[in-house]
Design an enzyme around this catalytic site. Structure first.
Site, PDB file in Angstrom:
ATOM      1  N   HIS A  12       0.816  -1.224   0.000  1.00 18.84           N
ATOM      2  CA  HIS A  12       0.000   0.000   0.000  1.00 18.84           C
ATOM      3  C   HIS A  12       0.856   1.284   0.000  1.00 18.84           C
ATOM      4  O   HIS A  12       0.401   2.338   0.442  1.00 18.84           O
ATOM      5  CB  HIS A  12      -0.980  -0.006   1.186  1.00 18.84           C
ATOM      6  CG  HIS A  12      -0.333   0.003   2.544  1.00 18.84           C
ATOM      7  ND1 HIS A  12      -0.861  -0.653   3.633  1.00 18.84           N
ATOM      8  CD2 HIS A  12       0.792   0.606   3.011  1.00 18.84           C
ATOM      9  CE1 HIS A  12      -0.099  -0.459   4.698  1.00 18.84           C
ATOM     10  NE2 HIS A  12       0.913   0.312   4.343  1.00 18.84           N
ATOM     11  N   HIS A  59      -2.353   4.931   9.441  1.00 16.47           N
ATOM     12  CA  HIS A  59      -1.006   5.416   9.771  1.00 16.47           C
ATOM     13  C   HIS A  59      -1.041   6.797  10.420  1.00 16.47           C
ATOM     14  O   HIS A  59      -0.031   7.479  10.466  1.00 16.47           O
ATOM     15  CB  HIS A  59      -0.142   5.517   8.523  1.00 16.47           C
ATOM     16  CG  HIS A  59       0.050   4.251   7.748  1.00 16.47           C
ATOM     17  ND1 HIS A  59      -0.948   3.661   7.016  1.00 16.47           N
ATOM     18  CD2 HIS A  59       1.140   3.462   7.588  1.00 16.47           C
ATOM     19  CE1 HIS A  59      -0.467   2.571   6.412  1.00 16.47           C
ATOM     20  NE2 HIS A  59       0.776   2.425   6.750  1.00 16.47           N
ATOM     21  N   HIS A 193      10.026  -3.620   5.532  1.00 15.29           N
ATOM     22  CA  HIS A 193      10.463  -2.225   5.397  1.00 15.29           C
ATOM     23  C   HIS A 193      10.689  -1.569   6.746  1.00 15.29           C
ATOM     24  O   HIS A 193      10.083  -1.928   7.748  1.00 15.29           O
ATOM     25  CB  HIS A 193       9.540  -1.380   4.522  1.00 15.29           C
ATOM     26  CG  HIS A 193       8.089  -1.237   4.938  1.00 15.29           C
ATOM     27  ND1 HIS A 193       7.267  -2.292   5.260  1.00 15.29           N
ATOM     28  CD2 HIS A 193       7.308  -0.123   5.036  1.00 15.29           C
ATOM     29  CE1 HIS A 193       6.047  -1.834   5.530  1.00 15.29           C
ATOM     30  NE2 HIS A 193       6.054  -0.522   5.414  1.00 15.29           N
ATOM     31  N   GLU A 240       3.426  -5.090   9.413  1.00 16.91           N
ATOM     32  CA  GLU A 240       2.227  -4.960   8.559  1.00 16.91           C
ATOM     33  C   GLU A 240       1.816  -6.308   7.964  1.00 16.91           C
ATOM     34  O   GLU A 240       0.689  -6.460   7.492  1.00 16.91           O
ATOM     35  CB  GLU A 240       2.459  -3.926   7.446  1.00 16.91           C
ATOM     36  CG  GLU A 240       2.464  -2.505   7.972  1.00 16.91           C
ATOM     37  CD  GLU A 240       2.621  -1.439   6.888  1.00 16.91           C
ATOM     38  OE1 GLU A 240       2.528  -0.252   7.236  1.00 16.91           O
ATOM     39  OE2 GLU A 240       2.840  -1.765   5.701  1.00 16.91           O
TER      40      GLU A 240
HETATM   41  C1  DHB Z   1       6.172   3.342   2.594  1.00 13.79           C
HETATM   42  C2  DHB Z   1       5.658   2.090   2.963  1.00 13.79           C
HETATM   43  C3  DHB Z   1       4.537   2.012   3.791  1.00 13.79           C
HETATM   44  O1  DHB Z   1       3.964   0.846   4.202  1.00 13.79           O
HETATM   45  C4  DHB Z   1       3.910   3.164   4.234  1.00 13.79           C
HETATM   46  O2  DHB Z   1       2.804   3.038   5.007  1.00 13.79           O
HETATM   47  C5  DHB Z   1       4.414   4.408   3.886  1.00 13.79           C
HETATM   48  C6  DHB Z   1       5.552   4.510   3.060  1.00 13.79           C
HETATM   49  C7  DHB Z   1       7.363   3.464   1.688  1.00 13.79           C
HETATM   50  O3  DHB Z   1       8.077   2.477   1.427  1.00 13.79           O
HETATM   51  O4  DHB Z   1       7.608   4.583   1.182  1.00 13.79           O
HETATM   52 FE    FE Z   2       2.349   1.132   5.677  1.00 20.20          FE
END
Ligand code: DHB
Ligand code: FE
Length: 280
Positions: A12, A59, A193, A240
């Site tokens: 997302h 978020h 991430h 997540e």
């Molecule tokens: C990114 C990934 C995410 O899950 C998010 O909520 C916001 C940014 C990213 O990789 O930029």
């Molecule tokens: Fe996210």
């Protein structure tokens, strides 16, 4: 009776929505990533779901750190997105299905899940970007939507085990709805991430591929991880994955994998895509 026609796990990342708004999908950075969604869109055109249950994490648009529910279910007639600072466009409001929402809430409460119920709810990129990806360019959304937020922002987070069980209860709740609906369940976010801190930019491709593989037939293996394991293995935003586990739980025991794709990196993230059908 309502029937779950399938489940989709998808990234997302806000940059995806921006690339779509700026019509950059054919640029070299993006081409292969968007290409992977074609068969999923074709599947949606064939199956024509009437309802999408979207399991994501807010978020900071609707909930902030001062009030952060573990599980929150939307029960509104419609949902809007709003400026989160990423530059994403404000889209046509997403139609809800309050009657089905309340049915799910009642069934989940009866299954001992304590929920926050939201008769008003802004939906953020965790919900909006997957909707754009699956139905690009659409202004008249072809599905009614039910947002389900799972906290992956403010610790303590619900465990992967709890989320898989939540998904199982959600699946049973959907399939006990008497109306003739075809329901697709989305789990959004991940995969590995870390957006800030000492390991900012951390991605664990072998672990992501392991998750994409195991979630199909052995989701219980992933449910054994603790949240802290997931942070260590997949970065601070790696938890997540629990939204994918809710989606997987909702599909029940036997599933067939129709599509699977991994693209790395998109922005700061290992981006996964998975399309599952319930086994007949
Ligand atoms: C990114 C990934 C995410 O899950 C998010 O909520 C916001 C940014 C990213 O990789 O930029
Ligand atoms: Fe996210």
């Amino acid at each position: 009776m309502a029937r779950i026609v399938g489940g989709i796990g998808t990234s997302h990342i806000p940059a995806i929505g921006l690339a779509m708004a700026r019509q950059q999908c054919d640029e070299p950075y993006w081409r292969d990533f968007f290409e992977a969604y074609r068969p999923v869109r074709r599947w949606l055109e064939t199956v024509r779901p009437t309802v999408a249950v979207i399991v994501y994490n807010d978020h900071g648009l609707n909930f902030f750190l001062d009030k952060m529910p573990t599980f929150a279910v939307g029960a509104a007639a419609q949902y809007r997105n709003a400026d989160e600072g990423w530059g994403l466009p404000t889209l046509t409001p997403f139609p809800g299905d309050a009657a089905l929402s309340w049915h799910l809430i009642e069934q989940l409460a009866a299954a001992d899940f304590d929920l926050t119920t939201c008769q008003e709810m802004f939906v953020d990129h965790g919900f909006v970007v997957p909707m754009q990806l699956l139905w690009p360019g659409v202004t008249d959304w072809p599905v009614r939507t039910i947002p389900i937020h799972v906290n992956t922002v403010q610790h303590p987070l619900p465990s992967p085990r709890r989320c898989l069980k939540f998904g199982e209860a959600l699946g049973a709740a959907i399939e006990s709805w008497p109306a003739d609906e075809r329901v697709v369940v989305l789990g959004t976010g991940g995969l590995s991430h870390q957006l800030d801190g000492q390991r900012a930019g951390f991605i664990n491709k072998p672990f992501d591929l392991y998750c994409l593989e195991k979630i199909v037939d052995e989701p219980g293996l992933l449910a054994r991880y603790s949240i802290h394991d997931l942070v260590a293995l997949a970065g601070t935003q790696g938890p997540e994955l629990i939204q994918w586990l809710v989606m997987r739980g909702a599909l029940g025991r036997g599933v067939r994998r129709l599509e699977s794709n991994y693209h790395v990196p998109i922005s700061n993230t290992g981006s996964g895509l998975l399309l599952l059908e319930k086994a007949a």
